[in-house]
Design a protein around this motif. Structure first.
Motif, mmCIF file in Angstrom:
data_model
loop_
_atom_site.group_PDB
_atom_site.id
_atom_site.type_symbol
_atom_site.label_atom_id
_atom_site.label_comp_id
_atom_site.label_asym_id
_atom_site.label_seq_id
_atom_site.Cartn_x
_atom_site.Cartn_y
_atom_site.Cartn_z
ATOM 1 N N HIS A 78 -26.259 8.310 -15.196
ATOM 2 C CA HIS A 78 -26.061 9.402 -14.247
ATOM 3 C C HIS A 78 -27.348 9.698 -13.476
ATOM 4 C CE1 HIS A 78 -22.082 10.309 -15.848
ATOM 5 N NE2 HIS A 78 -22.597 10.164 -17.061
ATOM 6 N N LEU A 79 -28.503 9.520 -14.111
ATOM 7 C CA LEU A 79 -29.785 9.703 -13.428
ATOM 8 C C LEU A 79 -29.913 8.716 -12.272
ATOM 9 C CD1 LEU A 79 -32.741 10.670 -13.090
ATOM 10 C CD2 LEU A 79 -33.368 9.088 -14.933
ATOM 11 N N ILE A 80 -29.571 7.454 -12.528
ATOM 12 C CA ILE A 80 -29.656 6.436 -11.473
ATOM 13 C C ILE A 80 -28.672 6.751 -10.351
ATOM 14 C CG2 ILE A 80 -29.299 3.989 -10.973
ATOM 15 C CD1 ILE A 80 -30.323 3.416 -13.809
ATOM 16 N N GLY A 81 -27.487 7.253 -10.700
ATOM 17 C CA GLY A 81 -26.520 7.648 -9.684
ATOM 18 C C GLY A 81 -27.054 8.752 -8.785
ATOM 19 N N GLU A 82 -27.755 9.729 -9.388
ATOM 20 C CA GLU A 82 -28.345 10.817 -8.601
ATOM 21 C C GLU A 82 -29.455 10.294 -7.689
ATOM 22 O OE1 GLU A 82 -27.691 14.175 -8.305
ATOM 23 O OE2 GLU A 82 -25.830 13.602 -9.313
ATOM 24 N N ILE A 83 -30.244 9.341 -8.193
ATOM 25 C CA ILE A 83 -31.299 8.746 -7.363
ATOM 26 C C ILE A 83 -30.688 8.025 -6.166
ATOM 27 C CG2 ILE A 83 -33.099 6.971 -7.312
ATOM 28 C CD1 ILE A 83 -33.735 7.697 -10.219
ATOM 29 N N MET A 84 -29.623 7.275 -6.399
ATOM 30 C CA MET A 84 -28.957 6.564 -5.309
ATOM 31 C C MET A 84 -28.405 7.537 -4.276
ATOM 32 S SD MET A 84 -29.294 3.339 -5.891
ATOM 33 C CE MET A 84 -28.054 2.603 -4.856
ATOM 34 N N ASN A 85 -27.787 8.606 -4.721
ATOM 35 C CA ASN A 85 -27.243 9.609 -3.789
ATOM 36 C C ASN A 85 -28.356 10.250 -2.957
ATOM 37 O OD1 ASN A 85 -24.642 9.156 -4.723
ATOM 38 N ND2 ASN A 85 -24.755 10.778 -6.265
ATOM 39 N N LEU A 86 -29.506 10.494 -3.596
ATOM 40 C CA LEU A 86 -30.639 11.067 -2.878
ATOM 41 C C LEU A 86 -31.142 10.117 -1.794
ATOM 42 C CD1 LEU A 86 -32.792 13.375 -2.722
ATOM 43 C CD2 LEU A 86 -34.147 12.031 -4.341
ATOM 44 N N LEU A 87 -31.224 8.827 -2.134
ATOM 45 C CA LEU A 87 -31.701 7.842 -1.162
ATOM 46 C C LEU A 87 -30.719 7.672 -0.012
ATOM 47 C CD1 LEU A 87 -33.226 5.078 -3.484
ATOM 48 C CD2 LEU A 87 -34.367 6.968 -2.340
ATOM 49 N N VAL A 88 -29.414 7.701 -0.310
ATOM 50 C CA VAL A 88 -28.402 7.604 0.745
ATOM 51 C C VAL A 88 -28.587 8.759 1.731
ATOM 52 C CG1 VAL A 88 -25.931 7.789 1.232
ATOM 53 C CG2 VAL A 88 -26.724 6.358 -0.652
ATOM 54 N N LYS A 89 -28.781 9.966 1.215
ATOM 55 C CA LYS A 89 -28.945 11.148 2.060
ATOM 56 C C LYS A 89 -30.212 11.041 2.903
ATOM 57 C CE LYS A 89 -29.817 16.131 1.695
ATOM 58 N NZ LYS A 89 -30.102 17.241 0.769
ATOM 59 N N TRP A 90 -31.347 10.687 2.266
ATOM 60 C CA TRP A 90 -32.607 10.602 3.000
ATOM 61 C C TRP A 90 -32.572 9.537 4.078
ATOM 62 C CZ3 TRP A 90 -37.060 11.101 -1.177
ATOM 63 C CH2 TRP A 90 -37.129 12.436 -1.585
ATOM 64 N N PHE A 91 -32.055 8.344 3.754
ATOM 65 C CA PHE A 91 -32.039 7.258 4.721
ATOM 66 C C PHE A 91 -31.150 7.603 5.910
ATOM 67 C CE2 PHE A 91 -34.582 4.818 2.089
ATOM 68 C CZ PHE A 91 -34.759 3.538 2.570
ATOM 69 N N THR A 92 -30.006 8.245 5.672
ATOM 70 C CA THR A 92 -29.107 8.607 6.762
ATOM 71 C C THR A 92 -29.735 9.642 7.677
ATOM 72 O OG1 THR A 92 -27.205 8.156 5.330
ATOM 73 C CG2 THR A 92 -26.799 9.449 7.316
ATOM 74 N N GLU A 93 -30.307 10.695 7.094
ATOM 75 C CA GLU A 93 -30.913 11.765 7.899
ATOM 76 C C GLU A 93 -32.104 11.253 8.706
ATOM 77 O OE1 GLU A 93 -29.883 15.565 4.945
ATOM 78 O OE2 GLU A 93 -31.928 14.759 5.057
ATOM 79 N N ARG A 94 -32.945 10.454 8.088
ATOM 80 C CA ARG A 94 -34.150 9.998 8.772
ATOM 81 C C ARG A 94 -33.850 8.916 9.793
ATOM 82 N NH1 ARG A 94 -37.844 9.926 3.271
ATOM 83 N NH2 ARG A 94 -37.760 12.200 2.916
ATOM 84 N N ARG A 95 -32.837 8.103 9.555
ATOM 85 C CA ARG A 95 -32.423 7.119 10.553
ATOM 86 C C ARG A 95 -31.948 7.829 11.819
ATOM 87 N NH1 ARG A 95 -28.479 5.108 8.037
ATOM 88 N NH2 ARG A 95 -29.659 3.634 6.762
ATOM 89 N N ASP A 96 -31.179 8.910 11.648
ATOM 90 C CA ASP A 96 -30.709 9.677 12.809
ATOM 91 C C ASP A 96 -31.872 10.338 13.543
ATOM 92 O OD1 ASP A 96 -28.146 8.973 12.147
ATOM 93 O OD2 ASP A 96 -27.675 10.856 11.103
ATOM 94 N N LEU A 97 -32.864 10.858 12.783
ATOM 95 C CA LEU A 97 -34.036 11.470 13.419
ATOM 96 C C LEU A 97 -34.820 10.442 14.236
ATOM 97 C CD1 LEU A 97 -35.447 13.810 10.608
ATOM 98 C CD2 LEU A 97 -34.525 14.520 12.806
ATOM 99 N N ALA A 98 -34.987 9.238 13.676
ATOM 100 C CA ALA A 98 -35.733 8.194 14.377
ATOM 101 C C ALA A 98 -34.998 7.734 15.638
ATOM 102 C CB ALA A 98 -35.977 7.016 13.440
ATOM 103 N N LEU A 99 -33.675 7.639 15.558
ATOM 104 C CA LEU A 99 -32.895 7.211 16.726
ATOM 105 C C LEU A 99 -32.947 8.251 17.847
ATOM 106 C CD1 LEU A 99 -29.750 5.688 14.950
ATOM 107 C CD2 LEU A 99 -31.479 4.439 16.271
ATOM 108 N N ASN A 100 -33.020 9.526 17.491
ATOM 109 C CA ASN A 100 -33.043 10.595 18.489
ATOM 110 C C ASN A 100 -34.452 10.953 18.942
ATOM 111 O OD1 ASN A 100 -30.223 10.867 18.360
ATOM 112 N ND2 ASN A 100 -30.356 12.274 16.612
ATOM 113 N N CYS A 101 -35.462 10.311 18.364
ATOM 114 C CA CYS A 101 -36.850 10.613 18.713
ATOM 115 C C CYS A 101 -37.167 10.057 20.113
ATOM 116 C CB CYS A 101 -37.794 10.006 17.671
ATOM 117 S SG CYS A 101 -39.531 10.272 18.023
#
Length: 380
Positions: free
Chosen positions: A187-210
């Protein structure tokens, strides 16, 4: 991104305990970029050697690599066996706490202030100015010299640690996962994966709109502040390649052929310092051309170009037969009686924050639980 990696380990709070290893870097916008996670039994030489080996498999042979950590003995013993060409630096915050405890310094001792300024200095001259004041207490100066000036001082380090002076990025990951570390490993690894999915999606959108040339929260912000400072400086041409910039304090000799400045901030940050910015204004040269590619929007976008997918439900897993047939026993951990500890134990020399009640000003409670009588104001 900049080849500086902060490594750290934190304890797991689940039934079988254990340790989670983390390795993080900074992206161009100064956001935490996780590189590797690992789970082991204890912080031993063997565990850290295994983690560094897996990290080497992930990132390969990285030129000009700098590894930042606390003063863990196991890290010191094994890092150069896996990364022989890298440089190793110590987190100056941990160094400050160890020095405070070992040398028995008071909380607001001026030596601590001079140590912080010496650690963050870019030039040797600026470092010596602060270290001379530290030498007033010989036992403190001896302690720092025995630890190695190149380990904690930015000016003396053989490699570039840029502005990464602490392992705070690793500590931040530990804080984000403080509740997930109470869960079982899967479950710890699952939470880490969910965190990375969220960060990568948000930051990819920020970089595209920069829309800026450099990353907005770091490179662009720093450069705009330096443009304001450079507007008040005088530039004197020495020859076709060298210019002396008068800033009213230390001044700076800029060499455009070698891309260097006497303040050394340009070399160690790979971002134009205020003296280089002043010369670019004087010559009407695009100052962004002098910034490293690590700070550009394109590099920031490339860091998050790949997608990370969440873990599918257990029923959809395709488990090979050779894996399914293996029997994995729980680790040999002694489960202690009583409630498990959840709060972090402060290190030696680490100051504790004493909070006061905003209603009565006393300590030991907050506004919501305050029962003290408050005198009424004399309203005339």
């Amino acid at each position: 991104m900049r080849p500086v990696i902060a490594v750290d380990a934190t304890h797991l709070k689940s039934k079988y305990k254990g340790v989670m290893f983390v390795a993080n870097a900074f992206d161009g916008n100064r956001n935490i970029y996780p590189l590797a996670f690992g789970i082991g039994d204890l912080e031993t030489d063997a565990s850290w050697h295994w983690f560094f080996t897996k990290l080497h498999e992930a990132i390969g042979e990285c030129p000009n690599l700098v590894i930042i950590s606390d003063r863990n003995v196991s890290i010191e013993n094994v890092w150069n066996k896996v990364f022989p060409t890298a440089q190793h630096g110590i987190c100056f915050y941990h160094m400050k706490g160890n020095m405070k405890r070992t040398c028995k310094l008071k909380k607001h001792d001026h030596i601590l202030m001079h140590f912080e300024k010496a650690a963050k200095s870019y030039s040797i001259a600026e470092f010596d100015c602060h270290f001379r004041k530290i030498k007033r207490k010989e036992h403190v100066a001896q302690y720092l010299e025995e630890a190695g000036l190149h380990k904690w001082s930015r000016a003396h380090m053989d490699g570039r640690r840029y502005n990464v002076m602490t392992t705070n990025i690793a500590e931040s990951i530990n804080s984000v996962l403080r509740f997930a570390r109470m869960m079982p490993v899967v479950h710890l690894i699952g939470e880490i994966m969910n965190l990375l999915v969220k960060w990568f999606t948000e930051r990819r959108d920020l970089a595209l709109n920069c829309t800026t040339t450099l990353c907005p929260n770091f490179g662009e912000k720093k450069l705009r502040n330096r443009l304001e400072d450079a507007a008040r400086m005088n530039v004197v041409k020495v020859n076709n390649a060298q210019y002396n910039v008068l800033d009213g304090y230390m001044d700076g000799l800029v060499d455009l052929t070698n891309n260097s400045c006497s303040c050394r901030k340009f070399q160690l940050e790979q971002l134009p310092c205020k003296h280089v910015v002043a010369v670019c204004r004087f010559l009407k040269v695009n100052v962004y051309s002098k910034a490293s590619r690590y700070y550009t929007r394109k590099t920031w976008m490339n860091a998050y170009s790949d997608s990370i997918y969440p873990v599918q439900p257990h029923g959809r897993w395709d488990i090979p037969e050779d894996v399914r047939s293996q029997v994995v026993l729980p680790p040999m951990a002694r489960v202690m009686p009583g409630r498990r500890k959840k709060l972090r134990i402060p290190s030696h020399g680490e100051g504790t924050i004493r909070r006061k009640c905003s209603r009565c000003g006393s300590g030991g409670h907050n506004k919501s639980t305050c029962k003290n009588n408050i005198p009424l104001r004399n309203v005339s």
